[in-house]
Design an enzyme around this catalytic site. Structure first.
Site, PDB file in Angstrom:
ATOM      1  N   GLU A  16      38.258  29.415  43.631  1.00 39.40           N
ATOM      2  CA  GLU A  16      37.964  30.468  44.588  1.00 39.40           C
ATOM      3  C   GLU A  16      38.679  31.784  44.264  1.00 39.40           C
ATOM      4  O   GLU A  16      38.911  32.622  45.125  1.00 39.40           O
ATOM      5  CB  GLU A  16      38.283  29.967  45.998  1.00 39.40           C
ATOM      6  N   SER A 195      35.157  24.566  49.338  1.00 35.93           N
ATOM      7  CA  SER A 195      33.946  25.250  48.873  1.00 35.93           C
ATOM      8  C   SER A 195      32.811  24.280  48.536  1.00 35.93           C
ATOM      9  O   SER A 195      31.916  24.615  47.779  1.00 35.93           O
ATOM     10  CB  SER A 195      34.219  26.100  47.629  1.00 35.93           C
ATOM     11  N   SER A 330      33.552  37.832  56.318  1.00 37.30           N
ATOM     12  CA  SER A 330      33.878  36.417  56.542  1.00 37.30           C
ATOM     13  C   SER A 330      33.891  36.065  58.018  1.00 37.30           C
ATOM     14  O   SER A 330      34.132  36.916  58.880  1.00 37.30           O
ATOM     15  CB  SER A 330      35.249  36.080  55.954  1.00 37.30           C
TER      16      SER A 330
HETATM   17  N1  ADP Z   1      29.948  13.892  57.684  1.00 38.11           N
HETATM   18  C1  ADP Z   1      29.095  14.899  57.529  1.00 38.11           C
HETATM   19  N2  ADP Z   1      27.890  14.907  58.187  1.00 38.11           N
HETATM   20  C2  ADP Z   1      27.017  15.931  58.016  1.00 38.11           C
HETATM   21  N3  ADP Z   1      27.227  16.979  57.214  1.00 38.11           N
HETATM   22  C3  ADP Z   1      28.381  17.026  56.518  1.00 38.11           C
HETATM   23  C4  ADP Z   1      29.367  16.004  56.653  1.00 38.11           C
HETATM   24  N4  ADP Z   1      30.404  16.321  55.870  1.00 38.11           N
HETATM   25  C5  ADP Z   1      30.102  17.477  55.260  1.00 38.11           C
HETATM   26  N5  ADP Z   1      28.882  17.905  55.628  1.00 38.11           N
HETATM   27  C6  ADP Z   1      28.220  19.132  55.120  1.00 38.11           C
HETATM   28  O1  ADP Z   1      28.879  19.555  53.941  1.00 38.11           O
HETATM   29  C7  ADP Z   1      29.550  20.821  54.135  1.00 38.11           C
HETATM   30  C8  ADP Z   1      30.838  20.861  53.384  1.00 38.11           C
HETATM   31  O2  ADP Z   1      31.713  19.825  53.807  1.00 38.11           O
HETATM   32  P1  ADP Z   1      33.237  20.097  54.170  1.00 38.11           P
HETATM   33  O3  ADP Z   1      33.865  18.784  54.504  1.00 38.11           O
HETATM   34  O4  ADP Z   1      33.326  21.142  55.189  1.00 38.11           O
HETATM   35  O5  ADP Z   1      33.827  20.567  52.762  1.00 38.11           O
HETATM   36  P2  ADP Z   1      34.586  21.906  52.316  1.00 38.11           P
HETATM   37  O6  ADP Z   1      36.026  21.681  52.627  1.00 38.11           O
HETATM   38  O7  ADP Z   1      34.331  21.997  50.867  1.00 38.11           O
HETATM   39  O8  ADP Z   1      34.012  23.046  53.120  1.00 38.11           O
HETATM   40  C9  ADP Z   1      29.651  20.944  55.649  1.00 38.11           C
HETATM   41  O9  ADP Z   1      29.764  22.277  56.047  1.00 38.11           O
HETATM   42  C10 ADP Z   1      28.356  20.271  56.101  1.00 38.11           C
HETATM   43  O10 ADP Z   1      27.236  21.134  55.906  1.00 38.11           O
END
Ligand code: ADP
Ligand code: MG
Length: 357
Positions: A16, A195, A330
């Site tokens: 990032e 990300s 942001s």
């Molecule tokens: N358990 C879940 N159920 C549905 N969608 C999910 C789930 N986990 C992640 N996602 C999708 O994946 C995206 C990224 O996951 P996240 O855990 O927020 O990772 P990062 O830390 O990389 O942002 C989320 O914003 C969502 O769109």
């Protein structure tokens, strides 16, 4: 009154890097505008992708151009990214800095490593300390603490690289367990990235196998989560021991989930502030955001992300980001702008919160 010298620390050894430069540009502009101009003196410090710290003219130039420093081709091999003692900054080079403002996302920036270094330097800094940063970064530790704090979240299972790449092979048994405990669709994630890098949504056994192998190439620790069909809400938190929650925002997108491409391609996702949800849901989100902030021992700022399962009315916490994106567009600064705190006021408050701690 003499000005407080703020060391704006940006760039860094993470995927990032470019986002960090954009966040730093916005913060630098804010430190030089309005009332901040008479209060603060900006000292930018740029961490190159190879880990070398640069202040002065070089850092100013990166900030002005927005272009990262590119290493000569032969120096960009992955072995080059292994920290070497000579890359560690000499604190005496930065003795004039009275407060640090680290705006580094992801590994090496948001995970407690830089925070440990700044703690050793004995200079106050914006944002969470070692514990809050490390817990906020590791999705497994974070979920364990959230669960202890009574925050609702999706079902999950911790998996390690050694289980995935095991010998003798326990991999089929591991996949059986995941199918039985979580079912499909489920999400496979490296525990310590961000990300959406290395994250897969899987719907079948073969996709699960590929996703686990892929995630193991990024991290020793992997988390698998039950997938939910939900709206994605976000709330900004500001403060130290008595943190405040902002209005609630929503992110919408057309892609299957909020993946890397959707996050970083202009026009792929829309922000709605405030989110169109009932007061009851918004209040639940705000309350959970503050609870999560305190549970991981965050400080200064954090953005807390949620799944709102409209069908059942459930609000589930997804994650806390202790150094959220801070560009002019942001979510974090925009949530505060909608809550009555302008970008430059926000930057001022964060520096004051660092000094107060
Ligand atoms: N358990 C879940 N159920 C549905 N969608 C999910 C789930 N986990 C992640 N996602 C999708 O994946 C995206 C990224 O996951 P996240 O855990 O927020 O990772 P990062 O830390 O990389 O942002 C989320 O914003 C969502 O769109
Ligand atoms: Mg996320």
């Amino acid at each position: 009154m003499s000005k407080t010298r703020v060391g704006l620390l940006f760039g860094g050894r993470s995927g990032e890097h470019e986002v960090s430069i954009r966040s730093a540009q916005a913060i630098a502009k804010a430190l030089k505008s309005d009332q901040n101009a008479s209060k603060y003196e900006l000292l930018p410090v740029y961490i190159r992708k190879d880990g070398v710290w640069q202040k002065g003219e070089i850092a100013q130039k990166i900030l002005a151009s927005g272009e990262p420093f590119y290493l000569p081709e032969e120096k960009t091999t992955s072995t080059d990214l292994v920290p070497s003692p000579s890359l560690l900054p000499d604190p005496t080079n930065f003795a004039e800095i009275e407060v640090w403002f680290p705006i580094l996302h992801g590994p090496n920036g948001e995970d407690g490593t830089i925070q440990g270094l700044l703690t050793l330097m004995q200079v106050p800094f914006v944002g969470s300390g070692v514990l809050g940063s490390a817990v906020g970064m590791d999705k497994i530790a974070m979920k364990m603490i959230f669960s202890q704090a009574g925050l609702s979240q999706v079902k999950y299972k911790m998996v390690t690289r050694s289980q995935i790449w095991s010998n003798p092979c326990i991999f089929p048994k591991l996949c059986d367990e995941i199918e039985a405990e979580l079912g499909y669709p489920c999400f496979v994630k490296p525990a310590n990235l961000g990300s959406s890098v290395g994250i897969s949504k899987v719907r079948s056994r073969s996709e699960l196998e590929t996703a686990l192998d892929n995630a193991a190439s990024y991290d020793r620790r992997i988390i698998v989560e039950a997938g939910v069909e939900a709206r994605e809400l976000e709330c900004a938190v500001l403060g130290n021991d008595q943190p405040q929650a902002s209005v609630v925002g929503e992110i919408t997108f057309a892609s299957d989930f909020y993946d890397y491409e959707t996050k970083y391609t202009a026009g792929q996702a829309d922000l709605f502030i405030p989110a169109k949800v009932s007061d009851n849901i918004a209040n639940q989100v705000k309350e959970m955001a503050v609870k999560a902030f305190l549970a991981v021992d965050a400080a200064g700022l954090a953005r807390v992300d949620f799944f709102y399962v409209e069908k059942t009315g459930e609000v589930l916490i997804n994650e806390i980001n202790t150094l959220p994106g801070f560009t002019a567009t942001s979510m974090y600064p925009q949530l505060w702008a909608a809550s009555g705190i302008s970008f430059s006021e926000l930057v001022d408050r964060l520096v004051q919160l660092a000094l107060e701690r």
